[in-house]
Design a protein around this motif. Structure first.
Motif, PDB file in Angstrom:
ATOM      1  N   LEU A   1       0.841  -1.182   0.000  1.00  0.00           N
ATOM      2  CA  LEU A   1       0.000   0.000   0.000  1.00  0.00           C
ATOM      3  C   LEU A   1       0.879   1.236   0.000  1.00  0.00           C
ATOM      4  CD1 LEU A   1      -2.713   1.558   0.420  1.00  0.00           C
ATOM      5  CD2 LEU A   1      -2.284   1.323   2.884  1.00  0.00           C
ATOM      6  N   ASP A   2       0.563   2.168  -0.894  1.00  0.00           N
ATOM      7  CA  ASP A   2       1.221   3.468  -0.913  1.00  0.00           C
ATOM      8  C   ASP A   2       0.126   4.516  -0.830  1.00  0.00           C
ATOM      9  OD1 ASP A   2       2.953   5.593  -1.166  1.00  0.00           O
ATOM     10  OD2 ASP A   2       3.767   4.988  -3.105  1.00  0.00           O
TER      11      ASP A   2
ATOM     12  N   VAL B   1       3.048  -6.527   2.398  1.00  0.00           N
ATOM     13  CA  VAL B   1       4.438  -6.118   2.610  1.00  0.00           C
ATOM     14  C   VAL B   1       4.498  -4.592   2.688  1.00  0.00           C
ATOM     15  CG1 VAL B   1       5.368  -8.163   1.450  1.00  0.00           C
ATOM     16  CG2 VAL B   1       4.973  -6.073   0.133  1.00  0.00           C
ATOM     17  N   GLU B   2       5.609  -4.094   3.122  1.00  0.00           N
ATOM     18  CA  GLU B   2       5.818  -2.647   3.182  1.00  0.00           C
ATOM     19  C   GLU B   2       5.872  -2.060   1.770  1.00  0.00           C
ATOM     20  OE1 GLU B   2       5.991  -0.684   5.948  1.00  0.00           O
ATOM     21  OE2 GLU B   2       5.449  -2.507   7.035  1.00  0.00           O
ATOM     22  N   ALA B   3       5.498  -0.798   1.643  1.00  0.00           N
ATOM     23  CA  ALA B   3       5.488  -0.125   0.336  1.00  0.00           C
ATOM     24  C   ALA B   3       6.882  -0.059  -0.273  1.00  0.00           C
ATOM     25  CB  ALA B   3       4.896   1.271   0.464  1.00  0.00           C
ATOM     26  N   THR B   4       7.910  -0.144   0.538  1.00  0.00           N
ATOM     27  CA  THR B   4       9.283  -0.068   0.035  1.00  0.00           C
ATOM     28  C   THR B   4       9.763  -1.406  -0.542  1.00  0.00           C
ATOM     29  OG1 THR B   4      10.091  -0.547   2.268  1.00  0.00           O
ATOM     30  CG2 THR B   4       9.929   1.784   1.609  1.00  0.00           C
TER      31      THR B   4
ATOM     32  N   ASP C   1       3.682  -7.773  -5.877  1.00  0.00           N
ATOM     33  CA  ASP C   1       2.960  -8.227  -7.066  1.00  0.00           C
ATOM     34  C   ASP C   1       1.769  -7.314  -7.346  1.00  0.00           C
ATOM     35  OD1 ASP C   1       4.561 -10.637  -7.408  1.00  0.00           O
ATOM     36  OD2 ASP C   1       3.563 -11.352  -5.585  1.00  0.00           O
ATOM     37  N   ILE C   2       1.201  -6.770  -6.276  1.00  0.00           N
ATOM     38  CA  ILE C   2       0.061  -5.864  -6.372  1.00  0.00           C
ATOM     39  C   ILE C   2       0.384  -4.628  -5.554  1.00  0.00           C
ATOM     40  CG2 ILE C   2      -2.389  -5.528  -5.821  1.00  0.00           C
ATOM     41  CD1 ILE C   2      -2.646  -8.646  -5.957  1.00  0.00           C
ATOM     42  N   LEU C   3       0.251  -3.466  -6.169  1.00  0.00           N
ATOM     43  CA  LEU C   3       0.457  -2.209  -5.461  1.00  0.00           C
ATOM     44  C   LEU C   3      -0.850  -1.431  -5.470  1.00  0.00           C
ATOM     45  CD1 LEU C   3       2.211  -0.044  -4.071  1.00  0.00           C
ATOM     46  CD2 LEU C   3       2.765   0.813  -6.368  1.00  0.00           C
ATOM     47  N   LEU C   4      -1.323  -1.067  -4.285  1.00  0.00           N
ATOM     48  CA  LEU C   4      -2.486  -0.200  -4.146  1.00  0.00           C
ATOM     49  C   LEU C   4      -1.994   1.217  -3.914  1.00  0.00           C
ATOM     50  CD1 LEU C   4      -4.574  -2.383  -1.651  1.00  0.00           C
ATOM     51  CD2 LEU C   4      -4.772  -2.321  -4.154  1.00  0.00           C
ATOM     52  N   ILE C   5      -2.466   2.146  -4.727  1.00  0.00           N
ATOM     53  CA  ILE C   5      -2.121   3.565  -4.568  1.00  0.00           C
ATOM     54  C   ILE C   5      -3.366   4.257  -4.039  1.00  0.00           C
ATOM     55  CG2 ILE C   5      -1.405   5.681  -5.722  1.00  0.00           C
ATOM     56  CD1 ILE C   5       0.821   3.724  -5.812  1.00  0.00           C
ATOM     57  N   SER C   6      -3.377   4.588  -2.760  1.00  0.00           N
ATOM     58  CA  SER C   6      -4.551   5.142  -2.102  1.00  0.00           C
ATOM     59  C   SER C   6      -4.487   6.668  -2.058  1.00  0.00           C
ATOM     60  CB  SER C   6      -4.662   4.573  -0.682  1.00  0.00           C
ATOM     61  OG  SER C   6      -5.756   5.134  -0.017  1.00  0.00           O
TER      62      SER C   6
END
Length: 191
Positions: free
Chosen positions: A12-13, A35-38, A42-47
């Protein structure tokens, strides 16, 4: 909605809110590992902020973070899902700056989809009025322009995000799915 993530990593970012918390819980329940944003994911959520008047990180920084993640995903593949307000697709007269900021996020999402496809699928979910005990997304005034005549639930919001994270969904990129009860259709507006 159940999907099978088989240990896919999820980061999550951006800001957290009740929708994001529920999405992360659902992804974990479907076999995802948070996992941490750093860390590579495989999947990144941009909130992004979901209510007018909320202050957030400059959208350019979140776009830069998403682009950096897409570069890292380019070899192995991955998914990036932007969580935005529905005003990204239909400006709200009462909130012009918020509308402009979300529209720019949507344009940035689409450029990433063009640049990093087919390996990286990049999409957005645009939330209208979503409420739990209070409105957590959108604006109460949206409800008078919503064909379904009610606010959405957190569960409905989560289902849309899971659609974009589902490994079975391999052909959707560069799209915003509006979870807004039809608000973007323009129901009842006189403009």
């Amino acid at each position: 909605m159940d999907i099978e993530l088989a240990g896919a990593t999820v980061a999550l970012d951006g800001e957290t809110n009740p929708i994001v918390d529920a999405v992360l819980a659902a992804l974990r329940a479907c076999g995802g590992t948070i996992v941490e944003a750093t860390q590579p994911a495989d999947i990144l959520l941009i909130s992004n902020p979901l209510r007018p008047g909320t202050t957030a990180q400059d959208p350019r920084f979140l776009h830069a973070d998403a682009r950096k993640a897409a570069v890292a995903m380019a070899e192995r593949g991955g998914r990036i899902v932007f969580l935005v307000s529905a005003v990204a697709g239909m400006p709200m007269r009462r909130h012009p700056r918020f509308s402009m900021e979300n529209a720019s996020i949507l344009a940035g999402m689409r450029t990433l989809a063009m640049e990093f496809g087919p390996k990286v699928l990049v999409n957005a979910v645009g939330f209208g009025a979503i409420e739990d005990a209070t409105i957590i997304s959108g604006d109460k005034a949206m409800l008078s322009h919503t064909p379904v005549g009610r606010a959405g639930s957190i569960e409905e919001a989560v289902a849309a995000v899971l659609f974009f994270c589902d490994p079975m969904n391999t052909y959707t990129t560069g799209q915003m799915l509006g979870v807004d009860g039809g608000w973007m259709a323009g129901y009842g507006r006189n403009f």
